[in-house]
Motif scaffolding. Structure first.
Motif, PDB file in Angstrom:
ATOM      1  N   TYR A 135      18.339  65.986  39.981  1.00 32.03           N
ATOM      2  CA  TYR A 135      19.570  65.323  40.473  1.00 32.03           C
ATOM      3  C   TYR A 135      19.179  63.911  39.882  1.00 32.03           C
ATOM      4  N   SER A 136      18.279  63.263  40.180  1.00 27.67           N
ATOM      5  CA  SER A 136      17.761  61.892  39.806  1.00 27.67           C
ATOM      6  C   SER A 136      17.700  61.826  38.601  1.00 27.67           C
ATOM      7  N   ASN A 155      21.683  56.486  38.463  1.00 31.48           N
ATOM      8  CA  ASN A 155      22.115  55.421  39.219  1.00 31.48           C
ATOM      9  C   ASN A 155      22.784  55.912  40.623  1.00 31.48           C
ATOM     10  N   ILE A 156      22.448  57.145  41.016  1.00 27.43           N
ATOM     11  CA  ILE A 156      23.073  57.424  42.367  1.00 27.43           C
ATOM     12  C   ILE A 156      21.748  57.255  43.283  1.00 27.43           C
ATOM     13  N   GLU A 170      28.665  66.920  43.597  1.00 25.14           N
ATOM     14  CA  GLU A 170      27.654  67.362  42.408  1.00 25.14           C
ATOM     15  C   GLU A 170      26.275  67.828  42.955  1.00 25.14           C
ATOM     16  N   PHE A 171      25.753  67.304  43.779  1.00 22.98           N
ATOM     17  CA  PHE A 171      24.310  67.658  44.580  1.00 22.98           C
ATOM     18  C   PHE A 171      24.538  69.231  45.035  1.00 22.98           C
ATOM     19  N   ILE A 172      25.785  69.550  45.622  1.00 26.77           N
ATOM     20  CA  ILE A 172      25.878  70.823  46.310  1.00 26.77           C
ATOM     21  C   ILE A 172      26.054  71.655  45.251  1.00 26.77           C
ATOM     22  N   LYS A 173      26.974  71.432  43.938  1.00 32.08           N
ATOM     23  CA  LYS A 173      26.852  72.463  42.937  1.00 32.08           C
ATOM     24  C   LYS A 173      25.446  72.653  42.276  1.00 32.08           C
TER      25      LYS A 173
END
Length: 295
Positions: free
Chosen positions: A115-116, A121-122, A288-291
């Motif tokens: 994810y990172s 930028n999250i 998006e993280f859950i996906k």
């Protein structure tokens, strides 16, 4: 005084361009419509905002004062729109996750890393907490995602996005290898060997204590540890029979650094859920993280 914000927008565009005809083109409307809106705003405010010039219109003194303040407000609204789009486009934002440290290292880490990389930028915030605290944090809106044991009684306020199962087991190192060579009862193991368990108050310890007490037995561990890594290392060093998550020690079992103890009374699987709050909208970053973890 209640004034339609659209009138201020028309005023702002007209003042900025210095022309009613140019403002009409910018606003995709007609010149009479712009003129009527300005007239209506002047009536509501009780003063003239523009005067005509050979090149279009200019601001009156009152109009200049109003424009200075409207310009600031309009700029803030444009900034807000831009920040909103950044959040939707994942060029800005955050996710807040609550999970125990073991789950973070052995389950979540690969997803956090991916994810990172995908969304640099999250900002990612992690809380190391047991299940009951994770539920409270979700209900209070303090975290966006919680990974918790599904043995909690009330999940009505939660959306469970995914569940996965974990199997606990007892292991030993080379020193106590013989205990792994035959099936023994839970009582034999508890009475005959030093026991190493997770510390009191952790979800895993509660689960193991419930398992042992379901057979009318009590456990008095010689060692209690807070991390999975220490539980693994203490067993490898021959300090006793350690309770670990089988899913996380496959390498040690294959390399014969650890040996699984076969207990007649099978330890029940633990079910973990990835949860969000039903009544709190999730951000695009959280979605998006859950996906990612549901793949």
């Amino acid at each position: 005084m209640h004034i339609n914000l659209e009138l201020y927008r028309i005023f702002y565009i007209t003042a900025q361009l210095g022309s009613i005809s140019k403002a009409a083109k910018e606003l995709f409307t007609s010149q009479p419509a712009v003129s009527q809106s300005i007239k209506l705003l002047e009536e509501k405010l009780g003063g003239q905002l523009f005067y005509r010039t050979p090149r279009g219109v200019s601001l009156t003194l009152e109009g200049e004062v109003l424009f200075k303040y409207i310009e600031q407000g309009y700029g803030l609204m444009q900034t807000a729109e831009r920040k909103f789009l950044e959040l939707k486009n994942l060029t800005l934002g955050q996710i807040r996750i609550a999970a125990c440290s073991t789950t973070c290292k052995y389950y979540l880490m690969k997803y956090l890393e991916e994810y990172s990389i995908n969304f640099p930028n999250i900002k990612i915030y992690i809380k190391d907490q047991p299940t009951y605290k994770i539920v409270r944090a979700l209900e209070a809106g303090e975290v966006d995602i919680g990974i918790l044991n599904m043995n909690i009684e009330n999940t009505d306020s939660l959306n469970i996005n995914k569940v996965f199962k974990l199997q606990d087991c007892f292991v030993v190192g080379e020193k106590y290898k013989t205990v792994s060579e035959k099936e023994i009862s839970l009582k034999e193991m508890l009475d005959g060997y030093p026991i190493i368990l997770p510390e009191k108050g952790s979800d895993r310890r509660d689960s193991i204590d419930n398992y042992i007490s379901s057979y009318g037995l009590k456990v008095f561990p010689q060692i209690q540890l807070s991390s999975m890594d220490l539980l693994i290392e203490f067993a490898k060093k021959g300090l006793g029979v350690s309770c670990v998550v089988e899913d996380y020690i496959q390498k040690e079992l294959e390399e014969k650094q650890l040996y699984k103890v076969s207990i007649k009374e099978k330890i029940p699987e633990r079910v973990l859920g990835i949860a969000t709050h039903k009544n709190i909208p999730i951000s695009t970053a959280t979605e998006e993280f859950i996906k990612l973890i549901k793949v």
